[in-house]
Every structure is written in structure tokens, then in C-alpha cells.
Design a protein around this motif. Structure first.
Motif, PDB file in Angstrom:
ATOM      1  N   ASP A  15     -22.705  -6.820  29.679  1.00  0.00           N
ATOM      2  CA  ASP A  15     -24.523  -6.335  29.377  1.00  0.00           C
ATOM      3  C   ASP A  15     -24.485  -6.609  27.612  1.00  0.00           C
ATOM      4  O   ASP A  15     -23.501  -6.145  26.992  1.00  0.00           O
ATOM      5  CB  ASP A  15     -24.923  -5.527  30.042  1.00  0.00           C
ATOM      6  CG  ASP A  15     -25.934  -4.821  29.268  1.00  0.00           C
ATOM      7  OD1 ASP A  15     -26.990  -5.434  29.889  1.00  0.00           O
ATOM      8  OD2 ASP A  15     -26.088  -3.412  29.226  1.00  0.00           O
ATOM      9  N   SER A  49     -27.271 -10.767  30.856  1.00  0.00           N
ATOM     10  CA  SER A  49     -28.489  -9.227  29.900  1.00  0.00           C
ATOM     11  C   SER A  49     -29.599 -10.092  30.951  1.00  0.00           C
ATOM     12  O   SER A  49     -29.814 -10.483  31.132  1.00  0.00           O
ATOM     13  CB  SER A  49     -28.814 -10.083  28.827  1.00  0.00           C
ATOM     14  OG  SER A  49     -29.893  -9.247  28.007  1.00  0.00           O
ATOM     15  N   GLY A  50     -30.546  -8.979  30.874  1.00  0.00           N
ATOM     16  CA  GLY A  50     -32.254  -9.027  31.282  1.00  0.00           C
ATOM     17  C   GLY A  50     -32.674 -10.063  30.009  1.00  0.00           C
ATOM     18  O   GLY A  50     -33.962 -10.606  30.502  1.00  0.00           O
ATOM     19  N   ALA A 152     -36.454  -1.774  29.773  1.00  0.00           N
ATOM     20  CA  ALA A 152     -37.608  -2.840  30.432  1.00  0.00           C
ATOM     21  C   ALA A 152     -37.466  -2.378  31.972  1.00  0.00           C
ATOM     22  O   ALA A 152     -36.877  -2.257  32.383  1.00  0.00           O
ATOM     23  CB  ALA A 152     -37.520  -4.066  30.244  1.00  0.00           C
TER      24      ALA A 152
HETATM   25  O1  LIG Z   1     -33.529  -6.673  28.527  1.00  0.00           O
HETATM   26  C1  LIG Z   1     -33.776  -6.445  29.814  1.00  0.00           C
HETATM   27  O2  LIG Z   1     -34.507  -5.289  30.007  1.00  0.00           O
HETATM   28  C2  LIG Z   1     -31.910  -5.475  28.641  1.00  0.00           C
HETATM   29  O3  LIG Z   1     -31.274  -6.594  28.588  1.00  0.00           O
HETATM   30  P1  LIG Z   1     -29.454  -5.287  29.110  1.00  0.00           P
HETATM   31  O4  LIG Z   1     -30.103  -6.259  30.618  1.00  0.00           O
HETATM   32  O5  LIG Z   1     -29.267  -6.511  28.209  1.00  0.00           O
HETATM   33  O6  LIG Z   1     -29.642  -3.922  29.429  1.00  0.00           O
END
Ligand SMILES: O=C(O)COP(=O)(O)O
Ligand SMILES: [Mg+2]
Length: 237
Positions: A15, A49-50, A152
Motif C-alpha cells: 500500500d 493503492s486507492g 478517503a
Molecule cells: O487513495 C487513498 O484513499 C489512499 O490510498 P492507499 O490505498 O495508498 O492508502
């Protein structure tokens, strides 16, 4: 998850926010160095990641990896820079769900702030000024899942989490998910942590990630990531 002590990982998947950065998203320089050491020793590093494909591609260039990424929490993935961009997520159902959520909060006078909608192929992400559990309730009858990254709120189409994309990416790389050590800090990492040979949750993250992991670091965020990398790849450090 594997429990045997003779575990020899061949790759990592990590992540980004909260795992190789701190809470304010500043990247941990020792984590960068650890990633480079792994990659230079032929240990593939997958970034999961998100965040969007364009931001993660740039991050991979800066880190010095081969560009293998899982983006938008699994809604999008690509193996190496030159690989095909694959989109298992469906943005349409997310947009429909978001419109319901947006109307619900608008009636209460609460505005939702979208995160980089113009760069997203598969999910809808917005600021955490509302309770993710309440959002989940509002769209409970729709084919979407609500993920909370701690940075988020994400609306995903069902079956497009990091864990699913992890399976596809490992397969394309000629590896098994059990060959990987996975690193994460939050709810959106849970399925990935569970599928990997070993799951590492960094301290400072949420309880769900800790519960899903095989091991929780004693140091926080990026320092915890480095601690985990050294634990599973001792000969490289
Ligand atoms: O985009 C997000 O909400 C955070 O991303 P992450 O998965 O890298 O923690
Ligand atoms: Mg995170």
C-alpha cells in the motif's frame, strides 16, 4: 495466509498512504531506500493503492520499480509500464451510488469533495468528512462496496478490491499470492493482507488491518514498513 517458519518470499506488494508515507502523506525516505534495495535484488515490488494510475505510475518512476500497479483499490491494474491497463471495476455503478450518497448529504447541507474524478477509471473517491459506515448503509442495496483508506472514502464496484486484483497481477507475473509479503495500514488493505503469504500491518493504521495481518510492526507507518521488509528479507539488509 501461511504459518510455516520456512517462508521464503519472492516479492512484495505494498500500500502507499499510511504504509510508506506518514499520516500527512509525506513519503518515508527509508521506505524508498528499502524498496530500491528489494528491486535491485530482483525482488518485484507491486504498488497497490486507492490512488490513480497516473499518480502511481509517476510514483513507480521515482521509486525505480517496473511500474506494476494496482490502482483505485483494485479497480484498475497493470503489470509493468508497458503492460495493458486492465479495468475490472465498473465506474458506472459507482457513479450511480455516489449520486445517491451526494443527494443524501446535500439535504443535510453537507457537500462531498471528490478526489481526482477526472483521472479515475473505476472508482469514486471523496473526502472523509462523513462517516463511511453511514455511507455503506445508504447504498447497502447496490452492487458496490465502501472502502475506507483512512485518507478517503472509496465507492468500488463489487469484486474490485485490492485482493482480487492482487490475484490477477500475481498470475500475470508468474507468481502465486502466497509468494508475496503484503504491507498495509487500513480497511482497504484487508483482503490483500489476508491473501498474501504473509501480511504485515504497520503500527498507526486501523484495527481491521492489524487483525487481518500475520504480524504488526512496532514502528509506525513507513518505519514499520522498513521493519517488516527487514524481517522478511534479512539477507538483503
Ligand atoms: O487513495 C487513498 O484513499 C489512499 O490510498 P492507499 O490505498 O495508498 O492508502
Ligand atoms: Mg493506506
Amino acid at each position: 495466509m501461511q504459518n510455516n517458519s520456512n517462508f521464503f518470499p519472492k516479492a512484495i506488494i505494498t500500500d502507499v498512504d499510511g504504509t510508506i508515507t506518514d499520516k500527512s502523506r509525506r513519503i518515508n525516505l527509508d521506505a524508498v531506500s528499502a524498496i530500491r534495495t528489494l528491486f535491485d535484488n530482483n525482488i518485484p515490488v507491486v504498488i497497490a493503492s486507492g490512488n490513480t494510475l497516473c499518480s502511481l505510475t509517476f510514483l513507480c518512476k521515482m521509486l525505480g520499480t517496473d511500474g506494476t500497479v494496482i490502482c483505485e483499490n483494485g479497480g484498475v491494474y497493470r503489470v509493468k509500464y508497458e503492460g495493458e491497463i486492465r479495468i475490472p471495476g465498473s465506474k458506472q455503478v459507482c457513479i450511480e451510488a455516489f449520486s445517491r450518497v451526494e443527494n443524501y448529504y446535500a439535504e443535510k447541507g453537507i457537500e462531498l469533495e471528490l478526489y481526482s474524478p477526472e483521472y479515475r477509471f473505476a472508482d469514486v473517491a471523496f473526502a472523509r468528512n462523513v462517516n463511511p459506515d453511514e455511507v455503506r448503509e445508504i447504498v447497502s442495496d447496490l452492487p458496490v462496496v465502501i472502502l475506507d483508506s483512512g485518507f478517503a472514502v472509496h465507492i468500488q464496484s463489487a469484486n474490485s478490491g485490492k485482493g482480487n486484483a492482487f490475484g490477477y497481477v500475481a498470475y500475470e507475473m508468474g507468481l502465486n499470492v502466497s509468494d508475496f509479503v503484503a504491507f498495509g495500514d487500513s480497511h482497504n488493505d484487508v483482503d490483500m493482507l489476508k491473501r498474501a503469504g504473509k501480511g504485515v500491518a504497520v503500527a498507526g493504521g486501523d484495527k481491521m488491518a492489524g487483525d487481518a495481518a500475520d504480524w504488526v510492526s512496532s514502528k509506525k507507518y513507513g518505519d514499520g514498513f522498513v521493519e517488516g521488509v527487514k524481517r522478511y528479507f534479512p539477507s538483503l539488509f
